[in-house]
Design a protein around this motif. Structure first.
Motif, PDB file in Angstrom:
ATOM      1  N   VAL A 245      -0.505   2.555   5.304  1.00 55.16           N
ATOM      2  CA  VAL A 245       0.544   2.846   4.328  1.00 55.16           C
ATOM      3  C   VAL A 245       1.814   2.078   4.679  1.00 55.16           C
ATOM      4  CG1 VAL A 245       2.074   4.668   3.462  1.00 55.16           C
ATOM      5  CG2 VAL A 245      -0.385   5.106   3.723  1.00 55.16           C
ATOM      6  N   GLU A 246       2.401   1.472   3.662  1.00 55.13           N
ATOM      7  CA  GLU A 246       3.634   0.709   3.841  1.00 55.13           C
ATOM      8  C   GLU A 246       4.814   1.336   3.107  1.00 55.13           C
ATOM      9  OE1 GLU A 246       2.031  -3.754   4.014  1.00 55.13           O
ATOM     10  OE2 GLU A 246       1.323  -2.597   2.283  1.00 55.13           O
ATOM     11  N   ALA A 247       4.518   2.203   2.142  1.00 62.11           N
ATOM     12  CA  ALA A 247       5.575   2.885   1.375  1.00 62.11           C
ATOM     13  C   ALA A 247       5.043   4.215   0.889  1.00 62.11           C
ATOM     14  CB  ALA A 247       6.023   2.027   0.193  1.00 62.11           C
ATOM     15  N   ALA A 248       5.951   5.195   0.800  1.00 65.72           N
ATOM     16  CA  ALA A 248       5.557   6.517   0.319  1.00 65.72           C
ATOM     17  C   ALA A 248       6.506   6.939  -0.796  1.00 65.72           C
ATOM     18  CB  ALA A 248       5.616   7.534   1.450  1.00 65.72           C
TER      19      ALA A 248
ATOM     20  N   ILE B 169       0.794  -2.114  -8.081  1.00 62.14           N
ATOM     21  CA  ILE B 169       0.932  -1.925  -6.638  1.00 62.14           C
ATOM     22  C   ILE B 169      -0.266  -2.592  -5.973  1.00 62.14           C
ATOM     23  CG2 ILE B 169       2.245   0.212  -6.856  1.00 62.14           C
ATOM     24  CD1 ILE B 169      -0.351   1.724  -6.033  1.00 62.14           C
ATOM     25  N   GLY B 170      -0.136  -2.878  -4.690  1.00 63.50           N
ATOM     26  CA  GLY B 170      -1.247  -3.485  -3.971  1.00 63.50           C
ATOM     27  C   GLY B 170      -2.422  -2.536  -3.846  1.00 63.50           C
ATOM     28  N   ALA B 171      -2.138  -1.291  -3.432  1.00 62.17           N
ATOM     29  CA  ALA B 171      -3.200  -0.295  -3.262  1.00 62.17           C
ATOM     30  C   ALA B 171      -2.587   1.093  -3.178  1.00 62.17           C
ATOM     31  CB  ALA B 171      -4.000  -0.578  -1.998  1.00 62.17           C
ATOM     32  N   LEU B 172      -3.397   2.066  -3.526  1.00 62.21           N
ATOM     33  CA  LEU B 172      -3.060   3.464  -3.282  1.00 62.21           C
ATOM     34  C   LEU B 172      -3.912   3.888  -2.101  1.00 62.21           C
ATOM     35  CD1 LEU B 172      -1.579   6.060  -4.034  1.00 62.21           C
ATOM     36  CD2 LEU B 172      -3.452   6.565  -5.632  1.00 62.21           C
TER      37      LEU B 172
ATOM     38  N   THR C 239       0.846  -1.191   0.000  1.00 62.51           N
ATOM     39  CA  THR C 239       0.000   0.000   0.000  1.00 62.51           C
ATOM     40  C   THR C 239       0.881   1.240   0.000  1.00 62.51           C
ATOM     41  OG1 THR C 239      -1.763  -1.146   1.175  1.00 62.51           O
ATOM     42  CG2 THR C 239      -1.792   1.272   1.254  1.00 62.51           C
ATOM     43  N   PHE C 240       0.680   2.086  -0.996  1.00 64.98           N
ATOM     44  CA  PHE C 240       1.463   3.299  -1.181  1.00 64.98           C
ATOM     45  C   PHE C 240       0.656   4.540  -0.859  1.00 64.98           C
ATOM     46  CE2 PHE C 240       4.016   0.471  -3.676  1.00 64.98           C
ATOM     47  CZ  PHE C 240       5.280   1.026  -3.700  1.00 64.98           C
TER      48      PHE C 240
END
Length: 137
Positions: A129-132, A92-95, A13-14
């Motif tokens: 959120v896991e990444a930004a 990606i998994g999700a936004l 999730t980004f």
């Protein structure tokens, strides 16, 4: 910032974050008038940008960059449309539901780092959120 991802992009999730001073037209603009009066001051607050936002929904307030391009194509400073495509295409998994904007001109980043960014981090954590992806201006 160099922490490896714990899982593949397609499962992550980004969120997006920009220093370009974007705000929703329905929200208060970043304070340019105070900066005009105090040239070493930069607004240390942040704004939430829903992942569905388009150019029609935003305004850009920044005294140090040409804001015309972002008003024509939000992806110039916040690649939100591209990341929605990545989500649809399972790249990606999700936004996450929210992207974030702050005002990148900070001659004294104390308030930004010690007060604003912990709030942003808490919001991101609450949304899973896991990444930004950070996009500077």
């Amino acid at each position: 910032p160099w922490t490896p991802l714990k899982k593949p992009l397609a499962e992550t999730t980004f969120t997006l974050m920009t220093s370009s001073g974007i705000n929703m037209k329905t929200d208060p603009a970043f304070d340019m008038e105070r900066e005009r009066q105090e040239p070493l001051w930069g607004n240390p607050t942040y704004r939430k940008i829903p992942k569905e936002a388009t150019e029609a929904d935003i305004d850009v307030n920044h005294l140090h960059v040409n804001t015309d391009y972002a008003k024509q194509d939000i992806n110039v400073v916040l690649p939100i449309k591209r990341f929605r495509e990545f989500e649809t295409e399972d790249v990606i998994g999700a936004l996450a539901p929210t992207a974030y904007s702050y005002y990148g001109y900070q001659m004294d980043p104390g308030v930004l780092m010690n007060e604003t960014m912990p709030k942003v981090a808490a919001d991101m954590k609450a949304e899973g959120v896991e990444a930004a992806l950070l996009t500077p201006t």
